[in-house]
Enzyme design. Structure first.
Site, PDB file in Angstrom:
ATOM      1  CE  LYS A  79      -3.725  -1.364  -0.863  1.00 19.07           C
ATOM      2  NZ  LYS A  79      -3.899  -1.781  -2.203  1.00 19.07           N
ATOM      3  CB  SER A  80       4.542   2.378  -0.265  1.00 23.28           C
ATOM      4  OG  SER A  80       3.853   1.325   1.230  1.00 23.28           O
ATOM      5  CB  THR A  82       2.720  -2.232  -5.776  1.00 24.92           C
ATOM      6  OG1 THR A  82       3.064  -1.696  -3.803  1.00 24.92           O
ATOM      7  CG2 THR A  82       3.542  -2.508  -6.191  1.00 24.92           C
ATOM      8  CD1 TRP A  84       1.366   6.727 -10.264  1.00 23.20           C
ATOM      9  CD2 TRP A  84       1.461   7.144  -8.656  1.00 23.20           C
ATOM     10  NE1 TRP A  84       1.209   7.665 -10.442  1.00 23.20           N
ATOM     11  CE2 TRP A  84       1.529   8.469  -9.014  1.00 23.20           C
ATOM     12  CE3 TRP A  84       1.528   7.460  -6.907  1.00 23.20           C
ATOM     13  CZ2 TRP A  84       1.101   9.781  -9.171  1.00 23.20           C
ATOM     14  CZ3 TRP A  84       1.394   8.803  -6.667  1.00 23.20           C
ATOM     15  CH2 TRP A  84       1.345   9.990  -7.737  1.00 23.20           C
ATOM     16  CG  HIS A 139       4.388  -6.563  -1.326  1.00 23.75           C
ATOM     17  ND1 HIS A 139       4.327  -5.225  -1.405  1.00 23.75           N
ATOM     18  CD2 HIS A 139       3.243  -6.640  -1.942  1.00 23.75           C
ATOM     19  CE1 HIS A 139       3.509  -5.005  -2.367  1.00 23.75           C
ATOM     20  NE2 HIS A 139       2.376  -5.753  -2.378  1.00 23.75           N
ATOM     21  NE  ARG A 159       0.286   6.513   0.657  1.00 19.00           N
ATOM     22  CZ  ARG A 159      -1.214   6.368   0.224  1.00 19.00           C
ATOM     23  NH1 ARG A 159      -1.729   5.067   0.297  1.00 19.00           N
ATOM     24  NH2 ARG A 159      -2.353   6.344   0.653  1.00 19.00           N
ATOM     25  CE1 TYR A 225       0.481   7.074  -3.026  1.00 20.83           C
ATOM     26  CE2 TYR A 225       0.140   8.464  -2.382  1.00 20.83           C
ATOM     27  CZ  TYR A 225      -0.098   7.844  -3.175  1.00 20.83           C
ATOM     28  OH  TYR A 225      -1.739   7.749  -3.228  1.00 20.83           O
ATOM     29  NE  ARG A 295      -8.335   3.723   0.997  1.00 25.61           N
ATOM     30  CZ  ARG A 295      -8.762   5.023   1.733  1.00 25.61           C
ATOM     31  NH1 ARG A 295      -9.673   5.599   1.624  1.00 25.61           N
ATOM     32  NH2 ARG A 295      -7.447   5.660   2.129  1.00 25.61           N
ATOM     33  N   GLY A 297      -5.768   7.553  -3.103  1.00 25.65           N
ATOM     34  CA  GLY A 297      -4.898   8.009  -3.542  1.00 25.65           C
ATOM     35  C   GLY A 297      -4.541   9.056  -3.317  1.00 25.65           C
TER      36      GLY A 297
HETATM   37  P1  PAP Z   1      -0.793  -2.828  -3.046  1.00 25.07           P
HETATM   38  O1  PAP Z   1       0.893  -3.040  -2.110  1.00 25.07           O
HETATM   39  O2  PAP Z   1      -1.663  -4.195  -2.631  1.00 25.07           O
HETATM   40  O3  PAP Z   1       0.149  -3.305  -4.227  1.00 25.07           O
HETATM   41  P2  PAP Z   1      -0.254  -0.403  -4.101  1.00 25.07           P
HETATM   42  O4  PAP Z   1      -1.206  -0.291  -5.372  1.00 25.07           O
HETATM   43  O5  PAP Z   1       1.504   0.039  -3.393  1.00 25.07           O
HETATM   44  O6  PAP Z   1      -1.140  -1.511  -2.893  1.00 25.07           O
HETATM   45  O7  PAP Z   1      -1.543   0.935  -2.460  1.00 25.07           O
HETATM   46  C1  PAP Z   1      -2.436   1.518  -2.840  1.00 25.07           C
HETATM   47  C2  PAP Z   1      -2.663   2.544  -2.885  1.00 25.07           C
HETATM   48  O8  PAP Z   1      -2.166   3.789  -3.773  1.00 25.07           O
HETATM   49  C3  PAP Z   1      -4.449   2.477  -2.794  1.00 25.07           C
HETATM   50  O9  PAP Z   1      -3.604   4.486  -1.350  1.00 25.07           O
HETATM   51  P3  PAP Z   1      -5.191   4.409  -0.942  1.00 25.07           P
HETATM   52  O10 PAP Z   1      -6.087   3.156  -0.207  1.00 25.07           O
HETATM   53  O11 PAP Z   1      -4.839   5.407   0.191  1.00 25.07           O
HETATM   54  O12 PAP Z   1      -5.917   4.942  -1.749  1.00 25.07           O
HETATM   55  C4  PAP Z   1      -4.350   3.734  -3.969  1.00 25.07           C
HETATM   56  O13 PAP Z   1      -5.645   3.813  -4.296  1.00 25.07           O
HETATM   57  C5  PAP Z   1      -3.377   4.191  -4.005  1.00 25.07           C
HETATM   58  N1  PAP Z   1      -3.017   4.287  -5.759  1.00 25.07           N
HETATM   59  C6  PAP Z   1      -3.767   3.687  -6.796  1.00 25.07           C
HETATM   60  N2  PAP Z   1      -3.251   3.835  -8.178  1.00 25.07           N
HETATM   61  C7  PAP Z   1      -2.722   5.360  -7.823  1.00 25.07           C
HETATM   62  C8  PAP Z   1      -2.753   6.236  -8.761  1.00 25.07           C
HETATM   63  N3  PAP Z   1      -2.219   6.248  -9.982  1.00 25.07           N
HETATM   64  N4  PAP Z   1      -1.901   7.666  -8.594  1.00 25.07           N
HETATM   65  C9  PAP Z   1      -1.808   7.922  -6.962  1.00 25.07           C
HETATM   66  N5  PAP Z   1      -2.289   6.717  -5.714  1.00 25.07           N
HETATM   67  C10 PAP Z   1      -2.712   5.499  -5.930  1.00 25.07           C
END
Ligand code: PAP
Length: 333
Positions: A79-80, A82, A84, A139, A159, A225, A295, A297
């Site tokens: 959730k840091s 990945t 993106w 991860h 993040r 992030y 979610r 972002g």
């Molecule tokens: P993972 O570890 O399960 O792969 P990861 O993609 O690292 O998840 O993190 C998801 C977070 O990145 C979410 O944050 P939030 O819950 O605070 O909203 C997600 O919304 C956010 N995220 C995904 N895509 C993007 C993007 N393009 N730009 C910015 N934030 C993003």
């Protein structure tokens, strides 16, 4: 030549595979155990908390993964950022293969651009069709990776821990099977503070890559992030250079950096049909709705969930753990 044996054909491979399964079983019986966020339990393996599936994958990875000198890895605590960074790395590296109006990401989304090593099914995974440089995500904390991987190039994205905690709690709560009682935010907070969460402790995870990036800055690009959020164009240029394809003056002139940033923005990716309704398969057994990776972002959504006391406690732990390391995640919020 195949990077992975296609199947455990020979008896030797069978024996090797069976040994790993036996070792895995033994570890689950003997390792320290704590409450999991998605699964019932996590196991402390060499200082990090892993689910049973991921623990097994780690053992398999050490035996079966064969790296190539050109491989590039994206590492992150869950959730840091990945998703993106997958989109940004893939579209930066492959910017000559697709147009920005008809892109791989439009049809498939970022998850499937490259595999997450932690849930792949070894020894049957076969990445030989990938043209170099192959991209992989993980991860795992750095110390849990085999040396053939840690000798490669890494992009690490971290993040601030408060947003990670909230993002992870909401995501894991969705995936948690209905036959296990839900994990309350108070419980998740306690566990996180103690370092107990999938792939955690958070702080040791970040520090494992931060220290390595100080030792080998040319091999590890350490990103935050929040910095990607604030200056995405600067980050795309850094990525392009790090991935071995620096932006040319002509590309700069044409506005390629802006196109990549737009293509990979939260709004663009979240609104793609494939990310609204598609499913993502990780390895053979894990399947997740793509929409769950998008979610909010935003920076600072933790303010809607954590009390002042909780904030102080996480900040205090972060200050203690990072003291003297030269790393701060404070200035980013
Ligand atoms: P993972 O570890 O399960 O792969 P990861 O993609 O690292 O998840 O993190 C998801 C977070 O990145 C979410 O944050 P939030 O819950 O605070 O909203 C997600 O919304 C956010 N995220 C995904 N895509 C993007 C993007 N393009 N730009 C910015 N934030 C993003």
């Amino acid at each position: 030549m195949s990077s992975f044996p296609s199947l455990p054909e020979s008896e030797q491979q069978d024996a090797e595979y069976n040994n790993i399964c036996n070792n895995h079983k033994h570890l689950l019986e003997t390792l320290p155990k704590a409450n999991g966020w998605k699964n019932r339990h996590l196991y402390n393996y060499n200082g990090f908390w892993l689910s049973p599936l991921v623990l097994k994958t780690n053992l398999l990875l050490h035996t079966y993964f064969k790296s190539h000198p050109t491989d590039i890895f994206l590492a992150s605590f869950m959730k840091s950022g990945t998703t993106w960074l997958k989109a940004l790395m893939f579209s930066t590296l492959n910017r000559h293969h697709y147009t920005f109006s008809d892109h791989y990401l439009h049809k498939h989304g970022p998850q499937s651009t490259f595999p997450l090593l932690d849930v792949e099914s070894y020894p049957i995974s076969d990445f030989t069709t990938f043209s170099p440089p192959r991209l992989f995500a993980t991860h795992f904390a750095r110390s849990l990776l085999p040396s053939c991987i840690t000798s490669g190039k890494f992009v690490y994205v971290c993040r601030n821990p408060k947003d990670v905690l909230i993002s992870k709690w909401l995501f894991m709560s969705k995936l948690r099977p209905k036959d296990i009682p839900p994990l309350s935010l108070d419980e998740a907070f306690e566990l996180f503070s103690l370092g107990v969460s999938e792939f955690g402790p958070f702080w040791e995870h970040v520090l494992s890559y931060w220290r390595a990036s100080l030792e080998s800055p040319k091999k590890i690009l350490f990103l935050k992030y929040e910095e990607v959020k604030k200056q995405p164009e600067v980050v795309v240029r850094k990525l392009a250079t790090f991935l071995g394809k620096p932006l040319t003056a002509e590309e700069e002139e044409k506005g390629v950096v802006g196109e990549i940033v737009k293509l990979c923005s939260f709004e663009s990716l979240r609104n793609l049909e494939v990310n609204k309704n598609g499913m993502e398969k990780f390895g053979k057994v894990v399947e997740i709705e793509k929409r769950d990776f998008f979610r909010k972002g935003e920076i600072g959504d933790w303010k809607n969930y954590l009390s002042d006391e909780m904030k102080e406690r996480i900040d205090g732990i972060t200050d203690d753990k990072f003291r003297g390391s030269g790393l701060s995640l404070r200035e980013m919020i």
